[in-house]
Design a protein around this motif. Sequence first.
Motif, short mmCIF file in Angstrom:
data_model
loop_
_atom_site.label_atom_id
_atom_site.label_comp_id
_atom_site.label_asym_id
_atom_site.label_seq_id
_atom_site.Cartn_x
_atom_site.Cartn_y
_atom_site.Cartn_z
N TYR A 31 0.82 -1.21 0.00
CA TYR A 31 0.00 0.00 0.00
C TYR A 31 0.86 1.26 0.00
O TYR A 31 0.53 2.25 -0.66
CB TYR A 31 -0.96 0.00 1.19
CG TYR A 31 -2.25 -0.75 0.96
CD1 TYR A 31 -2.43 -1.55 -0.16
CD2 TYR A 31 -3.31 -0.64 1.85
CE1 TYR A 31 -3.62 -2.24 -0.38
CE2 TYR A 31 -4.51 -1.32 1.64
CZ TYR A 31 -4.66 -2.12 0.53
OH TYR A 31 -5.84 -2.79 0.33
N ASP A 32 1.93 1.25 0.74
CA ASP A 32 2.75 2.47 0.76
C ASP A 32 3.39 2.69 -0.61
O ASP A 32 3.49 3.82 -1.09
CB ASP A 32 3.84 2.35 1.85
CG ASP A 32 4.53 3.69 2.09
OD1 ASP A 32 3.83 4.73 2.10
OD2 ASP A 32 5.76 3.70 2.28
N GLN A 33 3.79 1.60 -1.25
CA GLN A 33 4.38 1.69 -2.58
C GLN A 33 3.33 2.19 -3.58
O GLN A 33 3.66 2.95 -4.51
CB GLN A 33 4.92 0.33 -3.02
CG GLN A 33 6.19 -0.11 -2.30
CD GLN A 33 5.96 -0.57 -0.86
OE1 GLN A 33 4.83 -0.77 -0.42
NE2 GLN A 33 7.03 -0.76 -0.12
N GLU A 39 0.77 4.15 -2.85
CA GLU A 39 0.56 5.58 -2.61
C GLU A 39 1.70 6.39 -3.23
O GLU A 39 1.47 7.44 -3.85
CB GLU A 39 0.46 5.88 -1.12
CG GLU A 39 0.17 7.36 -0.88
CD GLU A 39 -0.15 7.71 0.55
OE1 GLU A 39 -0.16 6.82 1.41
OE2 GLU A 39 -0.41 8.90 0.81
N MET A 40 2.93 5.92 -3.08
CA MET A 40 4.07 6.64 -3.68
C MET A 40 3.96 6.63 -5.21
O MET A 40 4.33 7.61 -5.88
CB MET A 40 5.39 6.03 -3.23
CG MET A 40 5.70 6.24 -1.74
SD MET A 40 5.75 7.98 -1.20
CE MET A 40 7.23 8.53 -2.04
#
Lengths: 653, 653
Positions: free
Chosen positions: B421-423, B425-426
């Motif tokens: 998920y963080d990837q 978002e980035m």
Amino acid sequence: MSFEAAVHAQAIELNRLALDMTAAAGSGHPTTSMSIGHLVTVLMFHTMRWSPEYPDYPTSDRLVLSEGHAVPAVYAACAKLGVMIGKDPSKRRKLTVDELKKLRDASSELDGHPNPMEGFPFFDAATGSLGQGLSVALGLAEAAILDKTDRRVYCIIGDGESREGQIAEALDQLVDRKLINVLPIFNCNEYGQTDRVSPQQSAETLAAKLTAAGFEVKTVDGHNPAQIKAAFDAFAALTPGKKPMAVVASTVKGWGAESVQGNGWHGKPPTGDQLKRALAELEQKRVELTSSLTSQDAFTIQPPADARTPDYATGELPPLAQTMKQMDMESVLQAGTLATRRAYGIALRALCKVNRDVVALDADVSNSTFADMVRKDASMADRFIECKIAEQNMVSVAAGLSAAGKIPFVSTFAKFVTRAYDQIEMAINSGANLKIVGSHAGITLAADGPSQMSLPDVAWFRSFSTVKDHRGNPGCYVLQPSDAYAAYRLTEVMAEYQGCCYMRTLRAETEFIYNDDVVFNLGGFEVLAQGRDLVICAAGYMVHEANRAVELLDKAGVSATLVDLYSLPFDTDALLDLVQANDGKVLTVEDNYGGGIGSAVADALVDSGDGFQLKQMHVRRIPKSGRTIDDLLKMCSLSAEDIKKNAMQLLGV
Amino acid sequence: MSFEAAVHAQAIELNRLALDMTAAAGSGHPTTSMSIGHLVTVLMFHTMRWSPEYPDYPTSDRLVLSEGHAVPAVYAACAKLGVMIGKDPSKRRKLTVDELKKLRDASSELDGHPNPMEGFPFFDAATGSLGQGLSVALGLAEAAILDKTDRRVYCIIGDGESREGQIAEALDQLVDRKLINVLPIFNCNEYGQTDRVSPQQSAETLAAKLTAAGFEVKTVDGHNPAQIKAAFDAFAALTPGKKPMAVVASTVKGWGAESVQGNGWHGKPPTGDQLKRALAELEQKRVELTSSLTSQDAFTIQPPADARTPDYATGELPPLAQTMKQMDMESVLQAGTLATRRAYGIALRALCKVNRDVVALDADVSNSTFADMVRKDASMADRFIECKIAEQNMVSVAAGLSAAGKIPFVSTFAKFVTRAYDQIEMAINSGANLKIVGSHAGITLAADGPSQMSLPDVAWFRSFSTVKDHRGNPGCYVLQPSDAYAAYRLTEVMAEYQGCCYMRTLRAETEFIYNDDVVFNLGGFEVLAQGRDLVICAAGYMVHEANRAVELLDKAGVSATLVDLYSLPFDTDALLDLVQANDGKVLTVEDNYGGGIGSAVADALVDSGDGFQLKQMHVRRIPKSGRTIDDLLKMCSLSAEDIKKNAMQLLGV
């Protein structure tokens, strides 16, 4: 019967049962299970010091099955040993071999993957989402050290699974922390789901990588009882100062039944003639390798040490003013502003003083989250675990700590918590008593830009708040303190609650709104201004901005009610009453993307069926850097002026 | 001036500017920047083949700054070189040294961390959330191979950052894929934010780990121009069949200014006298190491090769029936059911046939997601990238592919998408043209249990749908096809759209609802039954269950409208009209936790201010395994009978 023959006999029996139960279930992973039959046999029938009668006994050695899909092997062993199962701890019963056929049934404790909260207390954590088990094992091992027990923790990890970066994170952490009470066991069966495992995860490369990372590596034939036993004995003989150990076991996926080996048999139980053939091959193996029928005579399970009752009691958290005084920080309190992240640090340290179970974890940002107040206090520094820049590992370590009775507080930037969302969900599935504190939340972080801002976080955690956990509580509470008093007390409230909480703290210094007399509750909210024309709901930093807007509105002749909606979920009926008394009009204000507070309020309003009207203000663009908080509020149309304007529009004036 | 002296002079100049610009901004990471001054100088002034005039020229060598907080060094180099910047590609201008002082200002293209979409096209992706850059670099390198350009990709990674497991994932992938056109450069400056970097990330241990992982490792003094140049030259000389290379550079955090070295200077720009002192120390270094003033004379930047226009055109996706016929799968179509995940695989393969830019990535589950239809087709197998069990790396590789003009489709179980998920978002922050397809979505996966079920996923992705991306479109579209025709067409729709999409596919075989004549749009929905008493909104599998409920309701004398709400966001006005025509009553039905479709509808209803009533049905407990879909629907109170019951309650009958 020799030890060797007895292990073969038992492993073959476990493999037979794995084939049987997955065939009955119509799904599952028999061949993976069969690759660990010998490892599980030596561990559960011989090496581990534990009691089938009390599978979660506090001093028992533990087995974490990181490759959760191999669980039929463990279920089979538990059935042979009559391990106690059952969701209600007061009504546990011995697992029987017959019951194995209920694998994956809706009524069965034998879930598709390890799932302690569904009645299988042998396991400490839910696994199955790969790569998380070793971190859980580290948490159990850390707890054992804090509790001064000599518990050992064994963790079986798949070769394909060890591609997950979290495994590398956990290995580094294991070496950093010099943990000689946890043993990673790599099950190298060479086949993944679609194809062969990469050469990067071969037994040879794994062994080389582990050696480079600082491990003493034992390479074994994972179907050779003597080699397995020798490796486990060497592990048990480790003494402080020695290198940590890892076992790399070469195994065969579908061991004992050639017809189900090789590619194409992942997660596929043979049935009919294929099953018959596989069972016949196993029977042939038994004849080859053992001289008599299965027997447990050769095994004696050593019981765990007697558990001691903790010799410490939990105290009360003093008022913030008193804590600050004790810390010679009264001047800070008198200054009138204090960042909620700093209040959290103060609370966390004070909590550690009164509750020996509280443990703090951070990911190299403790001087930003203020978890370093624990780190820097020599009296509690053993309860600070530095996890470096590896959030996934940190969260699963916390899940392991929780399984051993600790109350882990995990902190990092709220943005970087995202890194561990899958681990958090697995922790929630495990019933973990996890407290997550994300600092620098929302857009008010300003200058560092969007790579450091948490924006869809409220929506994600709120989703869990719509669900009941295994204890009947919300799957997660989302907490957004707006001042230091709230942050301080909510930290205590989190510690007292059994379950998962997520608290957002702020980089910014914020003015005091409350005092030590205010009581904060999970599910509560505070009315900060009582008006009659509309309700403004905000949380965290936006309470301050909304407060400024209330003043602007007052000057414009509008009487606004201001609610600090610091908790999700919240008391819906109480809020609806307030809204009703304010002409049915609500304005929500958030410093994050949509799906958070605004949607929570929307859900409540339309459920009631009355003619309410809601206007949501939230971040509606991907933000960028700005030097000040006001720059960001303006950029995202969330300033006090914007709030006023939206309120006026909502009222049609 | 010798090359060596010129590099020193230029690096010192970059360091001076890093100090100046962060002091002006009042925040930032000058000391990290100063540790890479020499590396950046050799790369950008000498080694890389690129053009400051066209910083995103398609054949240029690339620099991915994984440790994004070191960005002042790159901004300084770009200012010295007059690199073109500007959000509007038609109105770019040269960056000047003067402009560096606007670092982190709301009006500046110089964001706190690399942020291409805010007007800095030198960068391919937003970085700053650590550990992601090397994967992005891999994606750029894969695209270069597909495009047959000899582009080289350089990636600077922090030592502390390399604790992130994603780095290990990327390193394994790099070796697996034998990529000799990407160079990981580890910047070992020994200090993290709170403390020294772990010995597990020391230059020595990193070198040992890299060697074990299959790299040819060059260890250099990161402030020695000749050593740096020699390492980069060796990399440029690599030929197919050689081991991939990595550079481990020992550096000094705050190089050139002793007063800002060591612990306590992370992310802290010196000001006032401290700044003066640091600048004086730097000046002293210049006198020591260079004989004259700064000069670029010693450097010649090699231009990139001429870019060729692609010699291929994009075709149209044929109708599903035609594609199935071509694949000899007509009998499947005639059977009347087809899993949406399989329809996705068929569409993906057909897309690859007509669009050379489409690339498929999967994480060892391509025989479950059906991305293996690309993998198994020899004519397009080069456009299938097997990422093994490492979802974080997979998503960031896709972001890199997108930055190079590809259309990456990433697939794995929807549950395991959470891992990245963080990837994601980035990637959204980077403006990536990313298509994410999560299979086995929701509870209908059944037997494997909650560790494999995606449950809060709709809430998370929906949060992005409430935001505008840099192009003015929703930050993400959430798509939930209910049948094979919808899945097939929506796959095409995703490919045609520029931006991020998330599609949920199902394990279950589902009946056909549509045919090749139905048009599916981002933001659209389909009315499957036109009633008058209430609207039932569902998506994916729940459309089928709701359809059964509509029949039950019909028998009970209730006339229900059934909406297949396959897209979030959706056409709000059109839905509100429907609801108005159905007495203002809506029932939403989802196979996931709350915050998804139900909240999206709630948001729309209360925004209008009319007296609508909504009842939400979604998963309200943590599910467990069950053998059948119906077991799960019953367990979670989401069966057709439950839907009927809720509808009757909503109507008060």
